[in-house]
Motif scaffolding. Structure first.
Motif, PDB file in Angstrom:
ATOM      1  N   MET A  57       8.277  10.600 -57.295  1.00 56.06           N
ATOM      2  CA  MET A  57       6.972  10.322 -58.330  1.00 56.06           C
ATOM      3  C   MET A  57       5.763  11.049 -58.065  1.00 56.06           C
ATOM      4  O   MET A  57       5.618  11.875 -58.799  1.00 56.06           O
ATOM      5  N   ARG A  58       5.087   9.936 -57.543  1.00 58.19           N
ATOM      6  CA  ARG A  58       3.947  10.393 -57.183  1.00 58.19           C
ATOM      7  C   ARG A  58       3.010  11.558 -56.654  1.00 58.19           C
ATOM      8  O   ARG A  58       2.880  12.402 -57.065  1.00 58.19           O
ATOM      9  N   LEU A  59       4.345  12.465 -55.454  1.00 57.51           N
ATOM     10  CA  LEU A  59       4.032  13.617 -55.479  1.00 57.51           C
ATOM     11  C   LEU A  59       4.640  15.099 -56.967  1.00 57.51           C
ATOM     12  O   LEU A  59       3.890  15.673 -56.566  1.00 57.51           O
ATOM     13  N   ASN A  84      -0.219  22.284 -58.434  1.00 57.12           N
ATOM     14  CA  ASN A  84       0.274  22.802 -57.475  1.00 57.12           C
ATOM     15  C   ASN A  84       0.512  23.489 -55.789  1.00 57.12           C
ATOM     16  O   ASN A  84       0.046  24.438 -55.567  1.00 57.12           O
ATOM     17  N   SER A  85      -0.435  22.406 -55.203  1.00 55.56           N
ATOM     18  CA  SER A  85      -0.389  22.588 -54.077  1.00 55.56           C
ATOM     19  C   SER A  85       0.739  23.244 -52.988  1.00 55.56           C
ATOM     20  O   SER A  85       2.535  22.632 -53.074  1.00 55.56           O
ATOM     21  N   ALA A  87       4.701  21.150 -52.706  1.00 56.03           N
ATOM     22  CA  ALA A  87       6.141  22.526 -52.786  1.00 56.03           C
ATOM     23  C   ALA A  87       6.605  22.093 -51.683  1.00 56.03           C
ATOM     24  O   ALA A  87       7.661  22.237 -52.236  1.00 56.03           O
ATOM     25  N   LYS A  88       6.553  22.877 -51.184  1.00 59.63           N
ATOM     26  CA  LYS A  88       7.426  22.670 -49.769  1.00 59.63           C
ATOM     27  C   LYS A  88       7.549  20.906 -49.339  1.00 59.63           C
ATOM     28  O   LYS A  88       9.233  21.126 -49.123  1.00 59.63           O
ATOM     29  N   TYR A  89       6.649  20.119 -49.288  1.00 62.88           N
ATOM     30  CA  TYR A  89       7.806  19.042 -49.090  1.00 62.88           C
ATOM     31  C   TYR A  89       8.649  18.381 -50.224  1.00 62.88           C
ATOM     32  O   TYR A  89       9.897  17.878 -49.671  1.00 62.88           O
ATOM     33  N   LEU A  90       8.545  18.377 -51.562  1.00 61.29           N
ATOM     34  CA  LEU A  90       9.019  18.414 -52.733  1.00 61.29           C
ATOM     35  C   LEU A  90      10.347  19.080 -52.003  1.00 61.29           C
ATOM     36  O   LEU A  90      11.675  18.449 -52.236  1.00 61.29           O
ATOM     37  N   TYR A 108       1.408  17.442 -58.128  1.00 62.26           N
ATOM     38  CA  TYR A 108       1.320  18.530 -57.807  1.00 62.26           C
ATOM     39  C   TYR A 108       1.519  19.001 -58.870  1.00 62.26           C
ATOM     40  O   TYR A 108       0.538  20.156 -59.302  1.00 62.26           O
ATOM     41  N   LYS A 109       2.062  18.948 -60.558  1.00 57.51           N
ATOM     42  CA  LYS A 109       2.206  19.304 -61.358  1.00 57.51           C
ATOM     43  C   LYS A 109       0.184  18.702 -61.847  1.00 57.51           C
ATOM     44  O   LYS A 109      -0.197  20.036 -61.989  1.00 57.51           O
ATOM     45  N   TYR A 110      -0.492  17.713 -61.460  1.00 59.75           N
ATOM     46  CA  TYR A 110      -1.628  17.668 -62.447  1.00 59.75           C
ATOM     47  C   TYR A 110      -3.164  17.847 -61.284  1.00 59.75           C
ATOM     48  O   TYR A 110      -3.829  17.825 -61.984  1.00 59.75           O
TER      49      TYR A 110
END
Length: 180
Positions: free
Chosen positions: A1-3, A50-51, A55-58, A7-9
């Protein structure tokens, strides 16, 4: 959840068993911390929204998630692997990696007590000892999972040193909450 939230904000994440002891406003917003154990930590990190890294980690999490990888298999080791893939295996030494636009922080900044020495935080030490340990620290991690069964020494443990200086209001009610 933290990621997902970061990611979003965008923003900063710190585990609840950490204490920030210095101003971190200057920190590069794409930062991970080397733990000193040849992998990155996931107790503290900051990213812009939007890092590419997150994104790659998720995506890597989605690709690998199973019941057996749900907790430990998706944490520090996978974070390290994703960065190594982005930096073409340049390592995770504390430096700025221009290709991935990520800074890897020196362990002493976010992990001034090495994870393998985490129990020392619960031994009584002179103020000078704690001051020396925290010279380069910005955030202290208390490693709850590693230290949950450590016997606490009476006296001036790291919690006392930090609490009196950086969290005096919370520290003042320590006895009332039977924390130690």
């Amino acid at each position: 959840m933290r990621l997902l939230v970061v990611y979003k904000y965008g923003g900063w994440y710190s585990d609840l068993d950490t204490v920030t002891i210095n101003n971190t406003n200057y920190i590069n917003w794409n930062i991970l911390a080397n733990t000193g154990n040849d992998h990155l930590g996931n107790a503290n990190f900051g990213f812009k929204a939007n890092s590419e890294y997150i994104a790659k980690y998720l995506q890597a999490c989605a690709d690998r998630y199973t019941i057996t990888t749900a907790w430990n298999g998706l944490g520090p080791m996978l974070m390290t692997e994703v960065l190594l893939n982005m930096t073409i295996d340049q390592g995770i030494a504390p430096t700025y990696y221009p290709g991935s636009k990520i800074e890897v922080a020196d362990p002493k900044r976010f992990f001034p007590i090495h994870p393998m020495e985490a129990s020392i935080a619960f031994t009584s030490q002179e103020d000078s000892f704690w001051q020396e340990k925290l010279t380069k620290a910005e955030i202290i991690h208390f490693f709850n999972l590693i230290t949950e069964s450590v016997k606490v020494s009476p006296g001036n443990i790291l919690y006392d040193y930090v609490g009196r200086r950086y969290c005096p209001n919370t520290y003042s009610i320590k006895g009332n909450l039977n924390l130690l």
